[in-house]
Design a protein around this motif. Sequence first.
Motif, mmCIF file in Angstrom:
data_model
loop_
_atom_site.group_PDB
_atom_site.id
_atom_site.type_symbol
_atom_site.label_atom_id
_atom_site.label_comp_id
_atom_site.label_asym_id
_atom_site.label_seq_id
_atom_site.Cartn_x
_atom_site.Cartn_y
_atom_site.Cartn_z
ATOM 1 N N TYR A 207 3.774 10.300 -8.097
ATOM 2 C CA TYR A 207 4.574 10.644 -9.286
ATOM 3 C C TYR A 207 3.833 10.295 -10.582
ATOM 4 C CZ TYR A 207 8.469 11.666 -6.251
ATOM 5 O OH TYR A 207 9.278 12.242 -5.298
ATOM 6 N N ASP A 208 2.513 10.116 -10.454
ATOM 7 C CA ASP A 208 1.691 9.776 -11.624
ATOM 8 C C ASP A 208 2.179 8.526 -12.334
ATOM 9 O OD1 ASP A 208 -0.088 11.865 -11.328
ATOM 10 O OD2 ASP A 208 1.245 13.260 -12.372
ATOM 11 N N LEU A 209 2.601 7.567 -11.565
ATOM 12 C CA LEU A 209 3.079 6.311 -12.166
ATOM 13 C C LEU A 209 2.077 5.197 -11.916
ATOM 14 C CD1 LEU A 209 6.787 6.686 -11.080
ATOM 15 C CD2 LEU A 209 5.961 6.667 -13.445
ATOM 16 N N ASP A 210 1.943 4.336 -12.903
ATOM 17 C CA ASP A 210 1.072 3.171 -12.802
ATOM 18 C C ASP A 210 1.818 2.106 -11.977
ATOM 19 O OD1 ASP A 210 -0.076 0.685 -13.242
ATOM 20 O OD2 ASP A 210 -0.623 1.128 -15.316
ATOM 21 N N ALA A 211 1.276 1.816 -10.780
ATOM 22 C CA ALA A 211 1.997 0.929 -9.860
ATOM 23 C C ALA A 211 2.113 -0.483 -10.420
ATOM 24 C CB ALA A 211 1.297 0.916 -8.503
ATOM 25 N N ALA A 212 1.055 -0.968 -11.061
ATOM 26 C CA ALA A 212 1.103 -2.349 -11.568
ATOM 27 C C ALA A 212 2.206 -2.490 -12.613
ATOM 28 C CB ALA A 212 -0.248 -2.724 -12.161
ATOM 29 N N ARG A 213 2.341 -1.455 -13.415
ATOM 30 C CA ARG A 213 3.353 -1.496 -14.470
ATOM 31 C C ARG A 213 4.764 -1.366 -13.875
ATOM 32 N NH1 ARG A 213 2.313 2.629 -19.418
ATOM 33 N NH2 ARG A 213 4.370 2.433 -20.358
ATOM 34 N N PHE A 214 4.901 -0.486 -12.893
ATOM 35 C CA PHE A 214 6.206 -0.289 -12.256
ATOM 36 C C PHE A 214 6.639 -1.562 -11.522
ATOM 37 C CE2 PHE A 214 9.118 0.652 -8.896
ATOM 38 C CZ PHE A 214 9.910 1.687 -9.369
ATOM 39 N N CYS A 215 5.674 -2.216 -10.874
ATOM 40 C CA CYS A 215 6.010 -3.308 -9.948
ATOM 41 C C CYS A 215 6.124 -4.659 -10.645
ATOM 42 C CB CYS A 215 4.990 -3.367 -8.822
ATOM 43 S SG CYS A 215 5.064 -1.934 -7.731
ATOM 44 N N ARG A 216 6.779 -4.694 -11.784
ATOM 45 C CA ARG A 216 7.090 -5.995 -12.365
ATOM 46 C C ARG A 216 8.089 -6.684 -11.428
ATOM 47 N NH1 ARG A 216 6.795 -2.462 -16.962
ATOM 48 N NH2 ARG A 216 5.610 -3.347 -18.680
ATOM 49 N N PRO A 217 8.107 -8.026 -11.415
ATOM 50 C CA PRO A 217 9.004 -8.721 -10.474
ATOM 51 C C PRO A 217 10.451 -8.265 -10.620
ATOM 52 C CG PRO A 217 7.504 -10.266 -11.536
ATOM 53 C CD PRO A 217 7.294 -8.945 -12.226
ATOM 54 N N LEU A 218 11.166 -8.299 -9.504
ATOM 55 C CA LEU A 218 12.592 -7.960 -9.511
ATOM 56 C C LEU A 218 13.376 -9.223 -9.848
ATOM 57 C CD1 LEU A 218 12.561 -5.776 -6.303
ATOM 58 C CD2 LEU A 218 13.354 -5.022 -8.550
ATOM 59 N N PRO A 219 14.133 -9.197 -10.951
ATOM 60 C CA PRO A 219 14.849 -10.410 -11.356
ATOM 61 C C PRO A 219 15.865 -10.867 -10.310
ATOM 62 C CG PRO A 219 14.861 -8.764 -13.107
ATOM 63 C CD PRO A 219 14.346 -8.086 -11.884
ATOM 64 N N ALA B 181 0.841 -1.205 0.000
ATOM 65 C CA ALA B 181 0.000 0.000 0.000
ATOM 66 C C ALA B 181 0.878 1.260 0.000
ATOM 67 C CB ALA B 181 -0.931 -0.008 1.210
ATOM 68 N N PHE B 182 1.963 1.257 0.800
ATOM 69 C CA PHE B 182 2.872 2.414 0.811
ATOM 70 C C PHE B 182 3.441 2.639 -0.598
ATOM 71 C CE2 PHE B 182 4.362 1.342 5.458
ATOM 72 C CZ PHE B 182 3.126 1.720 5.950
ATOM 73 N N ILE B 183 3.862 1.553 -1.226
ATOM 74 C CA ILE B 183 4.491 1.646 -2.550
ATOM 75 C C ILE B 183 3.489 2.176 -3.580
ATOM 76 C CG2 ILE B 183 5.328 0.191 -4.465
ATOM 77 C CD1 ILE B 183 6.811 -1.494 -2.315
ATOM 78 N N GLY B 184 2.270 1.631 -3.538
ATOM 79 C CA GLY B 184 1.254 2.084 -4.503
ATOM 80 C C GLY B 184 0.976 3.576 -4.341
ATOM 81 N N ASP B 185 0.872 4.010 -3.079
ATOM 82 C CA ASP B 185 0.603 5.425 -2.817
ATOM 83 C C ASP B 185 1.770 6.300 -3.290
ATOM 84 O OD1 ASP B 185 -1.198 7.363 -1.107
ATOM 85 O OD2 ASP B 185 0.888 7.855 -0.621
ATOM 86 N N TYR B 186 2.966 5.869 -2.985
ATOM 87 C CA TYR B 186 4.182 6.637 -3.348
ATOM 88 C C TYR B 186 4.256 6.796 -4.872
ATOM 89 C CZ TYR B 186 8.927 8.122 -1.872
ATOM 90 O OH TYR B 186 10.058 8.817 -1.563
ATOM 91 N N LEU B 187 4.010 5.722 -5.604
ATOM 92 C CA LEU B 187 4.098 5.782 -7.070
ATOM 93 C C LEU B 187 3.016 6.703 -7.641
ATOM 94 C CD1 LEU B 187 4.928 2.041 -7.725
ATOM 95 C CD2 LEU B 187 6.431 3.983 -8.188
ATOM 96 N N ARG B 188 1.843 6.702 -7.026
ATOM 97 C CA ARG B 188 0.773 7.592 -7.510
ATOM 98 C C ARG B 188 1.138 9.069 -7.351
ATOM 99 N NH1 ARG B 188 -2.331 3.400 -5.646
ATOM 100 N NH2 ARG B 188 -2.608 4.282 -3.573
#
Length: 397
Positions: A30-42, A21-28
């Motif tokens: 900056y007008d960023l789409d959280a689902a798109r940003f949060c692709r798995p970390l390799p 929830a913190f991450i989703g709020d933080y990304l918003r």
Amino acid sequence: MTDDGQSRDLAFDAIDPRYQAFIGDYLRRYDLDAARFCRPLPADDEMFFKAILPNYENDLSIAAFKFVESTLRHYEAYRQVVEGALGGFANLGTVLDFASGWGRLTRVLEQKLDRRQIFVGDIYHDAVAWQEKTFGVTGVSSAPDPDDFEHACGHDLVFVGSMFSHLPDGLFQRWLAKLHGFLGHRGVLAFSVHDQAILPAGHAMDPSGLTYLRFSESGSLDLEIYGMSYVTEAYVVAAIQAVSPGASWRRFPKGLYENQDLYVVGAPGVDLSGLKVASPPMGGFETATLLPTGETEYVGWALERTPGCAIDLVGVHVDDRPVVSILPDRERPDVLAAFPGAPNAPVGWRFRLQAPAGAMVRLHLQSSSGLTGYAYAQATGPAALTYSGWSRRALRV
Ligand SMILES: C[S@@+](CC[C@H](N)C(=O)[O-])C[C@H]1O[C@@H](n2cnc3c(N)ncnc32)[C@H](O)[C@@H]1O
């Protein structure tokens, strides 16, 4: 690393939901789409698994938050260079993120630019290939020696986060010359270094102006080409002037990440004298104490790292609603040990509130620079706070 000793990608939806929830709020913010940003970390991403994660006690949730926070701080510097030197994102041509690793910054850039504008390069060819496949950007595969790397393109912005901070003398100048050569006629090169002010105790500055220590977070790069380097401004300026005599350049102390200085150099004829890059305030919660009154008292720290600027207000929001504004109420000299050479005194703050269980508390650390830093906590219940690597959590909820 899992119980069976295997490395696995980290999916953001596997972390603690409160940190999601913190991450989703933080990304918003900056007008960023959280689902798109949060692709798995390799699993091979050394920046996350070898640097950030161990620094946060191998707590995947806090480390994932810190990954996002550091990316957004990185982007803040990037944005200011784009707006201050290149007329904004709408007027940008192509950009190269060199030494991109697994594309921390690409997660943002691919949402701000057309993917055809974005070039990424790294010595880790699998990281470059992964970004091409995942983000549709153009990859360029680098080499240990700049003479073995060719790339024919005139970019508006070549950004190099945390590579020169690891180069030895000689390679430092040769990579600078190579990358400056990738600029178009209005281009700028931005790169970060460790200033001598943060040279670890027990080491002395080399008379050359670059001290090279033979260790790094990398599990595979040869220590002949990648360690830890610390430089004087005179050393960097001499390297810039040798590459492009008379080039306009600026140094922004602590302009990138938590501790690196950002240098910006123009192509011949580009004037950077008006460029400003500030660093968003940093801060975090230290304690959350449930009081007999039913209120919770939160205590923490903050630091404005831009010379000449100050935190002038701390706004407290609960579930997106502003509830109170406070001023820092004390200096925190103890925090300074974690920020050698900081231009401003760290400050402390505290506030109390009674909020619904599970509510999200967001702090706005507002600076006279115009930038805002954020910190998060969950209002009540089993505690979740955002903090900093050196200020270990002391939760009393
Ligand atoms: C500390 S990481 C920074 C990664 C990225 N810029 C970020 O901020 O997440 C340094 C990066 O430099 C890359 N690197 C080291 N030597 C390089 C070279 N000769 N050419 C290209 N990349 C190199 C490493 O592979 C690594 O990904």
